[in-house]
Scaffold this active site. Sequence first.
Site, PDB file in Angstrom:
ATOM      1  N   TYR A 293      -1.283  -6.418  11.202  1.00  0.00           N
ATOM      2  CA  TYR A 293      -0.048  -7.138  10.851  1.00  0.00           C
ATOM      3  C   TYR A 293       0.725  -7.547  12.105  1.00  0.00           C
ATOM      4  O   TYR A 293       1.273  -8.650  12.186  1.00  0.00           O
ATOM      5  CB  TYR A 293       0.838  -6.286   9.939  1.00  0.00           C
ATOM      6  CG  TYR A 293       0.334  -6.242   8.511  1.00  0.00           C
ATOM      7  CD1 TYR A 293       0.337  -7.388   7.720  1.00  0.00           C
ATOM      8  CD2 TYR A 293      -0.142  -5.061   7.947  1.00  0.00           C
ATOM      9  CE1 TYR A 293      -0.130  -7.362   6.410  1.00  0.00           C
ATOM     10  CE2 TYR A 293      -0.614  -5.025   6.642  1.00  0.00           C
ATOM     11  CZ  TYR A 293      -0.603  -6.175   5.879  1.00  0.00           C
ATOM     12  OH  TYR A 293      -1.063  -6.146   4.588  1.00  0.00           O
TER      13      TYR A 293
ATOM     14  N   ARG B 148      14.615  -4.637  -8.454  1.00  0.00           N
ATOM     15  CA  ARG B 148      14.213  -5.589  -7.409  1.00  0.00           C
ATOM     16  C   ARG B 148      14.927  -6.937  -7.524  1.00  0.00           C
ATOM     17  O   ARG B 148      15.001  -7.689  -6.559  1.00  0.00           O
ATOM     18  CB  ARG B 148      12.691  -5.817  -7.451  1.00  0.00           C
ATOM     19  CG  ARG B 148      11.897  -4.892  -6.582  1.00  0.00           C
ATOM     20  CD  ARG B 148      12.004  -5.222  -5.083  1.00  0.00           C
ATOM     21  NE  ARG B 148      11.111  -6.294  -4.701  1.00  0.00           N
ATOM     22  CZ  ARG B 148      11.506  -7.478  -4.267  1.00  0.00           C
ATOM     23  NH1 ARG B 148      12.783  -7.745  -4.176  1.00  0.00           N
ATOM     24  NH2 ARG B 148      10.627  -8.393  -3.926  1.00  0.00           N
TER      25      ARG B 148
ATOM     26  N   ARG C 124      -0.022   2.319  -5.879  1.00  0.00           N
ATOM     27  CA  ARG C 124       0.922   1.314  -6.405  1.00  0.00           C
ATOM     28  C   ARG C 124       1.373   1.623  -7.829  1.00  0.00           C
ATOM     29  O   ARG C 124       1.645   0.701  -8.605  1.00  0.00           O
ATOM     30  CB  ARG C 124       0.327  -0.099  -6.371  1.00  0.00           C
ATOM     31  CG  ARG C 124       0.217  -0.711  -4.998  1.00  0.00           C
ATOM     32  CD  ARG C 124       1.581  -1.217  -4.540  1.00  0.00           C
ATOM     33  NE  ARG C 124       1.612  -1.376  -3.097  1.00  0.00           N
ATOM     34  CZ  ARG C 124       1.242  -2.470  -2.465  1.00  0.00           C
ATOM     35  NH1 ARG C 124       0.830  -3.501  -3.137  1.00  0.00           N
ATOM     36  NH2 ARG C 124       1.310  -2.520  -1.155  1.00  0.00           N
TER      37      ARG C 124
ATOM     38  N   ARG D  93       5.877  -3.340  -9.119  1.00  0.00           N
ATOM     39  CA  ARG D  93       6.071  -4.481 -10.014  1.00  0.00           C
ATOM     40  C   ARG D  93       5.419  -4.363 -11.371  1.00  0.00           C
ATOM     41  O   ARG D  93       5.738  -5.135 -12.275  1.00  0.00           O
ATOM     42  CB  ARG D  93       5.607  -5.765  -9.327  1.00  0.00           C
ATOM     43  CG  ARG D  93       6.609  -6.253  -8.300  1.00  0.00           C
ATOM     44  CD  ARG D  93       6.064  -7.411  -7.525  1.00  0.00           C
ATOM     45  NE  ARG D  93       4.851  -7.020  -6.840  1.00  0.00           N
ATOM     46  CZ  ARG D  93       4.129  -7.831  -6.065  1.00  0.00           C
ATOM     47  NH1 ARG D  93       4.493  -9.060  -5.906  1.00  0.00           N
ATOM     48  NH2 ARG D  93       3.048  -7.382  -5.464  1.00  0.00           N
TER      49      ARG D  93
ATOM     50  N   ASP E   8       6.981   1.506   2.438  1.00  0.00           N
ATOM     51  CA  ASP E   8       5.897   0.586   2.768  1.00  0.00           C
ATOM     52  C   ASP E   8       5.238   1.065   4.048  1.00  0.00           C
ATOM     53  O   ASP E   8       5.863   1.768   4.852  1.00  0.00           O
ATOM     54  CB  ASP E   8       6.404  -0.848   2.933  1.00  0.00           C
ATOM     55  CG  ASP E   8       5.246  -1.845   2.887  1.00  0.00           C
ATOM     56  OD1 ASP E   8       4.802  -2.184   1.779  1.00  0.00           O
ATOM     57  OD2 ASP E   8       4.752  -2.239   3.960  1.00  0.00           O
TER      58      ASP E   8
HETATM   59  O1  CP3 Z   1       3.555   3.194  -5.626  1.00  0.00           O
HETATM   60  C1  CP3 Z   1       3.129   3.204  -4.440  1.00  0.00           C
HETATM   61  O2  CP3 Z   1       1.927   3.040  -4.157  1.00  0.00           O
HETATM   62  C2  CP3 Z   1       4.083   3.550  -3.327  1.00  0.00           C
HETATM   63  C3  CP3 Z   1       4.647   2.470  -2.593  1.00  0.00           C
HETATM   64  C4  CP3 Z   1       3.826   1.617  -1.629  1.00  0.00           C
HETATM   65  C5  CP3 Z   1       4.220   0.291  -1.302  1.00  0.00           C
HETATM   66  N1  CP3 Z   1       3.407  -0.167  -0.322  1.00  0.00           N
HETATM   67  C6  CP3 Z   1       5.361  -0.458  -1.888  1.00  0.00           C
HETATM   68  C7  CP3 Z   1       5.216  -1.923  -2.016  1.00  0.00           C
HETATM   69  C8  CP3 Z   1       2.704   1.914  -0.847  1.00  0.00           C
HETATM   70  C9  CP3 Z   1       1.858   3.173  -0.819  1.00  0.00           C
HETATM   71  C10 CP3 Z   1       2.457   0.770  -0.014  1.00  0.00           C
HETATM   72  C11 CP3 Z   1       1.383   0.710   0.986  1.00  0.00           C
HETATM   73  C12 CP3 Z   1       1.019  -0.589   1.572  1.00  0.00           C
HETATM   74  N2  CP3 Z   1       1.828  -1.640   1.914  1.00  0.00           N
HETATM   75  C13 CP3 Z   1      -0.299  -0.904   1.959  1.00  0.00           C
HETATM   76  C14 CP3 Z   1      -1.475   0.010   1.827  1.00  0.00           C
HETATM   77  C15 CP3 Z   1      -1.997   0.023   0.437  1.00  0.00           C
HETATM   78  C16 CP3 Z   1      -2.774  -1.187   0.048  1.00  0.00           C
HETATM   79  O3  CP3 Z   1      -2.417  -1.818  -0.946  1.00  0.00           O
HETATM   80  O4  CP3 Z   1      -3.797  -1.482   0.727  1.00  0.00           O
HETATM   81  C17 CP3 Z   1      -0.280  -2.208   2.508  1.00  0.00           C
HETATM   82  C18 CP3 Z   1      -1.461  -2.970   3.032  1.00  0.00           C
HETATM   83  C19 CP3 Z   1       1.067  -2.650   2.481  1.00  0.00           C
HETATM   84  C20 CP3 Z   1       1.603  -3.953   2.967  1.00  0.00           C
HETATM   85  C21 CP3 Z   1       2.127  -4.706   1.812  1.00  0.00           C
HETATM   86  N3  CP3 Z   1       3.388  -4.506   1.297  1.00  0.00           N
HETATM   87  C22 CP3 Z   1       1.440  -5.634   0.987  1.00  0.00           C
HETATM   88  C23 CP3 Z   1       0.043  -6.151   1.209  1.00  0.00           C
HETATM   89  C24 CP3 Z   1       2.315  -5.989  -0.041  1.00  0.00           C
HETATM   90  C25 CP3 Z   1       2.021  -6.858  -1.268  1.00  0.00           C
HETATM   91  C26 CP3 Z   1       2.534  -8.226  -1.199  1.00  0.00           C
HETATM   92  C27 CP3 Z   1       2.706  -8.783  -2.612  1.00  0.00           C
HETATM   93  O5  CP3 Z   1       3.836  -9.198  -2.920  1.00  0.00           O
HETATM   94  O6  CP3 Z   1       1.746  -8.770  -3.389  1.00  0.00           O
HETATM   95  C28 CP3 Z   1       3.517  -5.276   0.175  1.00  0.00           C
HETATM   96  C29 CP3 Z   1       4.721  -5.301  -0.698  1.00  0.00           C
HETATM   97  C30 CP3 Z   1       4.929  -4.078  -1.494  1.00  0.00           C
HETATM   98  N4  CP3 Z   1       4.929  -2.791  -1.003  1.00  0.00           N
HETATM   99  C31 CP3 Z   1       5.231  -4.042  -2.893  1.00  0.00           C
HETATM  100  C32 CP3 Z   1       5.426  -2.686  -3.210  1.00  0.00           C
HETATM  101  C33 CP3 Z   1       5.834  -2.117  -4.550  1.00  0.00           C
HETATM  102  C34 CP3 Z   1       5.328  -5.244  -3.852  1.00  0.00           C
HETATM  103  C35 CP3 Z   1       6.373  -6.205  -3.549  1.00  0.00           C
HETATM  104  C36 CP3 Z   1       7.819  -5.891  -3.896  1.00  0.00           C
HETATM  105  O7  CP3 Z   1       8.163  -5.101  -4.790  1.00  0.00           O
HETATM  106  O8  CP3 Z   1       8.663  -6.521  -3.241  1.00  0.00           O
END
Ligand code: CP3
Length: 357
Positions: A152, A39, A26, A30, A75
């Site tokens: 999911y 965003r 991550r 954000r 994602d």
């Molecule tokens: O910088 C990086 O790591 C690359 C981008 C990345 C994202 N998601 C973008 C994202 C990666 C590698 C992921 C993987 C991902 N997505 C996982 C596995 C990693 C982990 O954290 O366990 C999982 C479980 C997801 C599913 C998911 N997508 C979740 C649980 C969330 C968070 C929800 C929240 O708002 O807190 C997301 C949203 C997400 N994916 C964001 C980002 C940057 C944040 C929200 C946004 O910008 O809209």
Amino acid sequence: MTVQDSLFMRAATHRPVERTPVWFMRQAGRVLPEYRAIRERMTLLEICRHPDLCAEVTLQPLRRFPLDAAILFADIMHPLVGVGIDLEIAEHVGPVIAAPFRSPSDVERLRDLVPAIDLPYVLASIRILKRELEDRVPLLGFAGAPFTLASYLVEGKPSRDFLRTKAMMYGDPAAWNAMMERLADIVTVYLEAQIATGVDAVQLFDSWVGCLSPQDYEMYVRPHTSRVLRAIARTGVPVIHFGVNTAMLLAQMKDDGGTAIGVDWRIPLDDAWRIIGHSRVIQGNLDPAILLAPEEVVRRGVADVLARAAGRPGHIFNLGHGLHPQTPIEGIQHAIESVRELSAAGAARDGNLASVR
Ligand code: CP3
């Protein structure tokens, strides 16, 4: 210098390094104001459909911090988007599925993925990034593992106890295995396409697998995950197998086919190393919450992880899970600086010792 000689790729293949490579799960997103500005105008999935923007967001953390790897911005839900599952990434929630899987026939909604047709924008982003990165740092691809994707699909949204998922797993193993097989095929072709397009290494995120007992992991998940990992390892690129809360699963994960194992902070790194052994690279494992603490606490946390790694070849520094969005930029800076300074000092000391001996 080629990307194969970068610190990350050397550590990922057990070769010696002058300091420990570091990147953060991550690292894009954000935590960065420049990401939040983009965003405001569009959703995460929209950003990913614009390869130029997607590449920009991937590179944002590398412009700010001296990181040793870039991770493709996408994602874990993308392959499901690709096969036509209607979903959104809800703000502050995570993935939400419009029509969650509730009957065995839902499994048929998982058709084969054809990455070049279904997710051309992901592959286009990789092409741009490989050009922009110019072999300075490797580009990591990634996918979600079958269990985490299944959770999911079945729950329909993030879950704490995964009751619907487990109800299907225990109650209808035939439908469960059919779903996991299809997910394993989808994830395999997705990762193969990323690799064919140019990513230098991949990470398989099984974020929620730590909710399972070792027996259930063995019976319901391991055959499917290891089929993915073994297929991908045959391409020859490093494959990091990561999960959260997996201390009790590491003895199995080490033999599942990943060339590296990602561990979270709930197990001291040296204990994890004892379980995993030296034939695998280890990635981890600072608690991401420490980055919200004062500088000296961050430095102590980094020093502890590095002391437990003890200069063994095959360590990639990372957090035990993704950066929290509230993390201050200085916390990230302090952590990276500490890894660079302390691991270089350690390597120099080890080198001196070697020359004395
Ligand atoms: O910088 C990086 O790591 C690359 C981008 C990345 C994202 N998601 C973008 C994202 C990666 C590698 C992921 C993987 C991902 N997505 C996982 C596995 C990693 C982990 O954290 O366990 C999982 C479980 C997801 C599913 C998911 N997508 C979740 C649980 C969330 C968070 C929800 C929240 O708002 O807190 C997301 C949203 C997400 N994916 C964001 C980002 C940057 C944040 C929200 C946004 O910008 O809209």
